[in-house]
Design a protein around this motif. Structure first.
Motif, short mmCIF file in Angstrom:
data_model
loop_
_atom_site.label_atom_id
_atom_site.label_comp_id
_atom_site.label_asym_id
_atom_site.label_seq_id
_atom_site.Cartn_x
_atom_site.Cartn_y
_atom_site.Cartn_z
N THR A 157 5.69 7.18 -1.83
CA THR A 157 5.92 5.49 -1.67
C THR A 157 4.47 5.03 -1.39
N GLY A 158 3.39 5.57 -0.92
CA GLY A 158 2.20 5.24 -0.44
C GLY A 158 1.93 4.83 0.94
N LEU A 159 3.15 5.67 1.66
CA LEU A 159 3.18 5.34 3.11
C LEU A 159 1.76 5.60 3.95
N ILE A 160 1.40 6.91 3.51
CA ILE A 160 0.21 7.36 4.43
C ILE A 160 -0.94 6.74 4.05
N ALA A 161 -1.12 6.48 2.78
CA ALA A 161 -2.20 5.57 2.28
C ALA A 161 -2.20 4.20 3.16
N LEU A 162 -1.12 3.69 3.14
CA LEU A 162 -1.04 2.27 3.96
C LEU A 162 -1.41 2.44 5.31
N MET A 163 -0.82 3.42 5.86
CA MET A 163 -1.22 3.80 7.43
C MET A 163 -2.73 3.80 7.63
N LEU A 164 -3.47 4.44 6.67
CA LEU A 164 -4.88 4.84 6.95
C LEU A 164 -5.54 3.73 6.80
N ALA A 165 -5.04 2.86 5.65
CA ALA A 165 -5.83 1.78 5.37
C ALA A 165 -5.62 0.74 6.55
N GLN A 166 -4.44 0.59 7.32
CA GLN A 166 -4.36 -0.20 8.46
C GLN A 166 -5.25 0.17 9.61
N VAL B 70 3.78 6.24 -8.57
CA VAL B 70 2.69 5.67 -8.55
C VAL B 70 2.80 3.98 -8.70
N GLY B 71 3.85 3.78 -9.52
CA GLY B 71 4.09 2.29 -9.74
C GLY B 71 4.43 1.75 -8.42
N GLN B 72 5.45 2.48 -7.70
CA GLN B 72 5.91 1.92 -6.50
C GLN B 72 4.76 1.74 -5.39
N ASP C 136 12.90 2.74 -3.49
CA ASP C 136 14.00 3.19 -4.45
C ASP C 136 13.83 3.83 -5.52
N ARG C 137 12.40 3.94 -6.08
CA ARG C 137 11.96 4.76 -7.38
C ARG C 137 11.51 5.89 -6.68
N CYS C 138 11.49 6.32 -5.55
CA CYS C 138 10.67 7.63 -5.02
C CYS C 138 11.69 8.51 -4.54
N ALA C 139 11.51 9.77 -5.08
CA ALA C 139 12.73 10.84 -4.62
C ALA C 139 12.50 11.06 -3.18
N MET C 140 11.33 11.10 -2.60
CA MET C 140 10.99 11.21 -1.08
C MET C 140 10.99 9.92 -0.60
N LYS C 141 11.62 9.63 0.52
CA LYS C 141 11.73 8.45 1.15
C LYS C 141 10.66 8.41 2.45
N GLU D 89 2.82 -1.30 -5.78
CA GLU D 89 3.58 -2.58 -5.54
C GLU D 89 3.39 -2.48 -4.00
N ASN D 90 3.65 -1.43 -3.21
CA ASN D 90 3.75 -1.64 -1.84
C ASN D 90 2.36 -1.94 -1.46
N ALA D 91 1.15 -1.22 -2.10
CA ALA D 91 -0.38 -1.77 -1.67
C ALA D 91 -0.34 -3.08 -1.71
N ASN D 92 0.08 -3.74 -3.01
CA ASN D 92 -0.07 -5.06 -3.34
C ASN D 92 0.29 -6.00 -2.47
N ALA D 93 1.71 -5.63 -1.86
CA ALA D 93 2.36 -6.36 -0.93
C ALA D 93 1.82 -6.42 0.54
N SER D 94 1.15 -5.51 0.89
CA SER D 94 0.27 -5.28 2.03
C SER D 94 -1.08 -6.08 2.05
N PRO D 95 -1.65 -6.15 3.46
CA PRO D 95 -2.82 -6.92 3.58
C PRO D 95 -3.96 -6.11 3.03
N TRP D 96 -3.68 -4.67 2.57
CA TRP D 96 -5.28 -3.93 2.28
C TRP D 96 -4.90 -3.31 0.81
N GLY D 97 -4.27 -4.18 -0.14
CA GLY D 97 -3.91 -3.73 -1.63
C GLY D 97 -5.49 -3.87 -2.20
#
Length: 232
Positions: free
Chosen positions: A45-54, A71-73, A12-17, A76-84
């Motif tokens: 949103t950190g999407l690709i970073a999360l996918m690489l971490a997975q 960066v803030g969002q 919700d805080r990122c221009a690109m979804k 938050e997304n990283a902290n809520a994942s298993p790989w924060g």
């Protein structure tokens, strides 16, 4: 909130979804067991970073963006994942970032060049090359990439051709997959992998078709993204 099989992405805080381009890049980019440090340039949103971490068991991923809200969002997304604990977030232009070298660098970069900017400043930064021209991105990759590192990027077909010409000054194209929406449509996007060294068997080229009809996804697309999308 966009939910994947193993993590969710607040946006919700990122221009690109969350979009197909990011998912394609995160799923397609080859990851080696030896990769220990990864960098996601323009993480949003950190999407690709999360996918690489997975997709890795030990690699630490740095999620870099110039937008503090993103960066803030992403944090938050990283902290809520298993790989924060393996994802770091940094607010900085890549032109000023110096914490290399990295074994793997990925980017879903802004690509609009001479088009009309959006009234939304954050969306303009995310979509238009004014804040990150291709030359600046390639200079940063050249500076931050390890000697045997690799760089993966996704771009529209026309911009991808121009990007390859610019990249040839310091990088070798080692693999490319052209993405079509349907079997009869033109190439919509190009996924490209670059390295510092040439090889006799490269570049490897392929074509990926996303669907044969609306919501009728090809087996190849399902196989590529099945570890992530809930619908697969």
């Amino acid at each position: 909130m966009f939910r994947f099989k193993q993590f969710s992405v607040g946006q919700d805080r990122c221009a690109m979804k969350v979009g197909t381009d990011g998912v394609l890049l995160g799923a397609w980019t080859p990851v080696r067991d030896a990769d220990r440090r990864g960098l996601d340039v323009g993480t949003g949103t950190g999407l690709i970073a999360l996918m690489l971490a997975q997709r890795t068991t030990a690699a630490r991923i740095t999620a870099l963006d110039v937008d503090p809200d993103c960066v803030g969002q992403a944090r938050e997304n990283a902290n809520a994942s298993p790989w924060g604990h393996r994802i770091g977030t940094v607010c900085s232009p890549v032109q000023e970032f110096g914490d290399g070298p990295f074994d793997l660098i990925v980017s879903n970069p802004p690509f609009y060049d001479n088009s009309l900017p959006s009234p939304d400043a954050a969306r303009t930064t995310a979509r238009h090359t004014a804040s990150l021209p291709f030359v600046d991105l390639l200079d940063a990759v050249d500076r931050l990439l390890a000697p045997d590192g690799r760089f993966a990027v996704i771009l529209p077909a026309e911009e991808a051709r121009r990007f390859r010409m610019l990249a040839a000054r310091s990088l070798w194209l080692t693999a490319r997959t052209d993405v079509r929406t349907t079997p009869h449509s033109g190439v919509r996007r190009s996924l490209m992998l670059f390295g510092r060294q040439p090889s006799e068997c490269f570049p490897q080229t392929a074509v990926l078709t996303v669907q044969t009809a609306p919501e009728c996804f090809t087996p190849e697309y399902r196989a590529l993204t099945s570890d992530f999308y809930l619908k697969f």
